[in-house]
Design an enzyme around this catalytic site. Structure first.
Site, mmCIF file in Angstrom:
data_model
loop_
_atom_site.group_PDB
_atom_site.id
_atom_site.type_symbol
_atom_site.label_atom_id
_atom_site.label_comp_id
_atom_site.label_asym_id
_atom_site.label_seq_id
_atom_site.Cartn_x
_atom_site.Cartn_y
_atom_site.Cartn_z
ATOM 1 N N LYS A 190 103.207 -10.353 110.250
ATOM 2 C CA LYS A 190 103.095 -9.317 109.212
ATOM 3 C C LYS A 190 103.210 -9.927 107.818
ATOM 4 O O LYS A 190 102.453 -9.567 106.921
ATOM 5 C CB LYS A 190 104.175 -8.237 109.414
ATOM 6 C CG LYS A 190 103.937 -7.460 110.703
ATOM 7 C CD LYS A 190 104.319 -6.006 110.625
ATOM 8 C CE LYS A 190 103.412 -5.219 111.535
ATOM 9 N NZ LYS A 190 103.975 -4.484 112.591
ATOM 10 N N LYS B 160 95.636 -7.149 118.629
ATOM 11 C CA LYS B 160 96.285 -5.949 119.168
ATOM 12 C C LYS B 160 95.809 -4.685 118.425
ATOM 13 O O LYS B 160 95.594 -4.731 117.210
ATOM 14 C CB LYS B 160 97.801 -6.122 118.966
ATOM 15 C CG LYS B 160 98.639 -4.991 119.492
ATOM 16 C CD LYS B 160 100.091 -5.212 119.066
ATOM 17 C CE LYS B 160 100.870 -3.927 119.078
ATOM 18 N NZ LYS B 160 102.045 -3.910 118.247
ATOM 19 N N LYS C 263 98.602 0.355 114.544
ATOM 20 C CA LYS C 263 98.382 1.430 113.565
ATOM 21 C C LYS C 263 98.443 0.976 112.113
ATOM 22 O O LYS C 263 97.872 1.627 111.250
ATOM 23 C CB LYS C 263 99.318 2.619 113.823
ATOM 24 C CG LYS C 263 100.790 2.302 113.740
ATOM 25 C CD LYS C 263 101.583 3.559 114.069
ATOM 26 C CE LYS C 263 102.725 3.281 115.008
ATOM 27 N NZ LYS C 263 103.644 2.212 114.602
HETATM 28 N N1 AQP Z 1 98.241 -2.045 121.258
HETATM 29 C C1 AQP Z 1 99.307 -1.645 121.954
HETATM 30 N N2 AQP Z 1 99.293 -1.737 123.302
HETATM 31 C C2 AQP Z 1 100.364 -1.323 124.034
HETATM 32 N N3 AQP Z 1 101.483 -0.804 123.489
HETATM 33 C C3 AQP Z 1 101.525 -0.692 122.145
HETATM 34 N N4 AQP Z 1 102.465 -0.214 121.303
HETATM 35 C C4 AQP Z 1 102.016 -0.310 120.037
HETATM 36 N N5 AQP Z 1 100.770 -0.838 120.023
HETATM 37 C C5 AQP Z 1 100.447 -1.092 121.311
HETATM 38 C C6 AQP Z 1 103.750 0.315 121.713
HETATM 39 O O1 AQP Z 1 103.993 1.517 121.021
HETATM 40 C C7 AQP Z 1 105.379 1.626 120.765
HETATM 41 C C8 AQP Z 1 105.635 1.962 119.344
HETATM 42 O O2 AQP Z 1 105.344 0.926 118.536
HETATM 43 P P1 AQP Z 1 105.981 0.750 117.102
HETATM 44 O O3 AQP Z 1 105.380 1.681 116.170
HETATM 45 O O4 AQP Z 1 107.461 0.824 117.125
HETATM 46 O O5 AQP Z 1 105.685 -0.736 116.801
HETATM 47 P P2 AQP Z 1 104.511 -1.670 117.116
HETATM 48 O O6 AQP Z 1 104.615 -2.230 118.475
HETATM 49 O O7 AQP Z 1 104.516 -2.691 116.012
HETATM 50 O O8 AQP Z 1 103.235 -0.720 117.045
HETATM 51 P P3 AQP Z 1 102.006 -0.833 116.079
HETATM 52 O O9 AQP Z 1 101.097 0.302 116.362
HETATM 53 O O10 AQP Z 1 101.428 -2.207 116.128
HETATM 54 O O11 AQP Z 1 102.700 -0.526 114.704
HETATM 55 P P4 AQP Z 1 102.669 -1.314 113.353
HETATM 56 O O12 AQP Z 1 101.237 -1.551 113.078
HETATM 57 O O13 AQP Z 1 103.322 -0.387 112.406
HETATM 58 O O14 AQP Z 1 103.458 -2.559 113.556
HETATM 59 C C9 AQP Z 1 106.041 0.340 121.215
HETATM 60 O O15 AQP Z 1 106.619 0.506 122.496
HETATM 61 C C10 AQP Z 1 104.870 -0.593 121.256
HETATM 62 O O16 AQP Z 1 105.087 -1.686 122.094
#
Ligand code: AQP
Length: 329
Positions: free
Chosen positions: A111, A194, A197
């Site tokens: 990040k 990946k 969001k």
């Molecule tokens: N691409 C993915 N495949 C499988 N699981 C996913 N998760 C997120 N993206 C995927 C799972 O969703 C949960 C919530 O995630 P989070 O918001 O706490 O953090 P993250 O993993 O960092 O999700 P993002 O969407 O990638 O968010 P940003 O972009 O804000 O960092 C978790 O259980 C995660 O594993």
């Protein structure tokens, strides 16, 4: 009894990755243990975000939680910022995690690499500390996560070892739990990245209409070979679509691949994936629309905050006493 804790950060529009990796499993947890599901809004502040967007994303997540089948009578659903003990425990446990280990965290490296030095806040660096506090406050032994959060869970486990070695059995040792299929759904436009969001290229958003979702699947990046089989290194696009298909049909990737043996037209395969996604997301999205319109999630969050505060403040006191703070009862 098993204590389960999970959460999602309201950093952006929820994706199909969030649905497959997290949301979809929440309702099963509530029948197997004591469940705490929160909206990680303090964590969302670790990346630049507009206040109105943050509020609206938080409302959406609350509604998505309920749409996923979570029952507020069985699960405690709450906002992280409604429970001050998260920040208070964070202030204590930050002294038992070290700069060297935090700087090795892949999520921080990924990040921060995309940001200017001047934009990188201390909160982004210290993210795993607050995450450890989130988990430890509820004495959670099981923490369902996607693959890339496992490193943070390991850090929380190191913290518990260190802390308990010094003060006795104060903290409960958590364990990360990763789904067998769909722990890492990839972007449809760049399947080596990946689906995320906060980096929304090639993502399916849960708020997209079904026509847009189908269109995104039909134009997902694949390859020229014309054969459907699982090989994430050489065929990341097809492998990602197979993973989505397998996860949403609750079958193994091998079984999914068998169903498309001999299929030489990617269009037919993609249509089958789109049908599966539509079958699953259609009713889910309809429930979300009803819940967001009714505003019922607000009462759920208030009730959840009460229950979460009771448990969290008990753990906090236990920790405060252990480290030598004068706790006035
Ligand atoms: N691409 C993915 N495949 C499988 N699981 C996913 N998760 C997120 N993206 C995927 C799972 O969703 C949960 C919530 O995630 P989070 O918001 O706490 O953090 P993250 O993993 O960092 O999700 P993002 O969407 O990638 O968010 P940003 O972009 O804000 O960092 C978790 O259980 C995660 O594993």
């Amino acid at each position: 009894m098993e204590r389960i804790l999970s959460g999602i950060k309201p950093t952006g529009q929820l994706t199909l990755g969030n649905y497959i990796g997290a949301l979809r499993h929440f309702k099963d947890f509530q029948d197997n243990g004591e469940v705490f599901i929160f909206i990680a809004d303090l964590h969302a502040l670790t990346l630049p975000i507009d206040p109105e967007v943050l509020r609206s994303n938080s409302r959406d997540i609350a509604a998505f939680y309920l749409a996923s089948g979570l029952d507020p009578k069985k699960a405690t659903i709450f906002l992280q910022s409604s429970v001050p003990a998260h920040s208070e425990l964070n202030a204590i446990v930050q002294n038992y995690l070290y700069m060297g280990e935090l700087s090795r965290m892949t999520q921080f490296k990924d990040k921060s690499a995309k940001m200017n030095d001047k934009e990188i806040g201390l909160g982004l660096f210290a993210y795993p500390v607050l995450m450890a506090a989130d988990i430890l406050l509820y004495d959670a032994n099981t923490v369902p996560v996607g693959e890339d959060q496992l490193q943070h869970i390991e850090l929380a486990r190191d913290l518990v070892h260190r802390f308990n070695y010094k003060y006795g059995e104060v903290l409960v040792m958590p364990k990360g739990k990763v789904n067998k299929v769909g722990a890492r759904i990839m972007s449809l436009s760049d399947p080596t990245k990946k689906m995320s969001k906060s980096d929304p290229k090639g993502d399916i958003f849960l708020k997209d209409d079904m026509k847009t979702i189908r269109k995104k699947i039909m134009s997902a990046v694949t390859d020229m070979e014309g054969l459907v089989y699982y090989d994430p290194v050489n065929k990341p696009g097809i492998s990602n679509l197979l993973t989505i298909y397998a996860a949403l049909n609750d079958i193994s990737i091998e079984d999914a691949a068998k169903q498309f043996e001999g299929c030489t037209r990617y269009g037919d395969f993609k249509k089958a994936v789109a049908d599966t996604v539509e079958r699953e997301l259609g009713p889910f999205k309809a429930r979300y629309e009803e819940i967001i319109a009714s505003g019922e999630y607000l009462e759920v969050l208030k009730e959840g905050a009460k229950k979460a505060n009771e448990i969290a403040s008990t753990t906090l006191k236990r920790v405060q006493k252990a480290v030598g703070l004068l706790v006035l009862e």
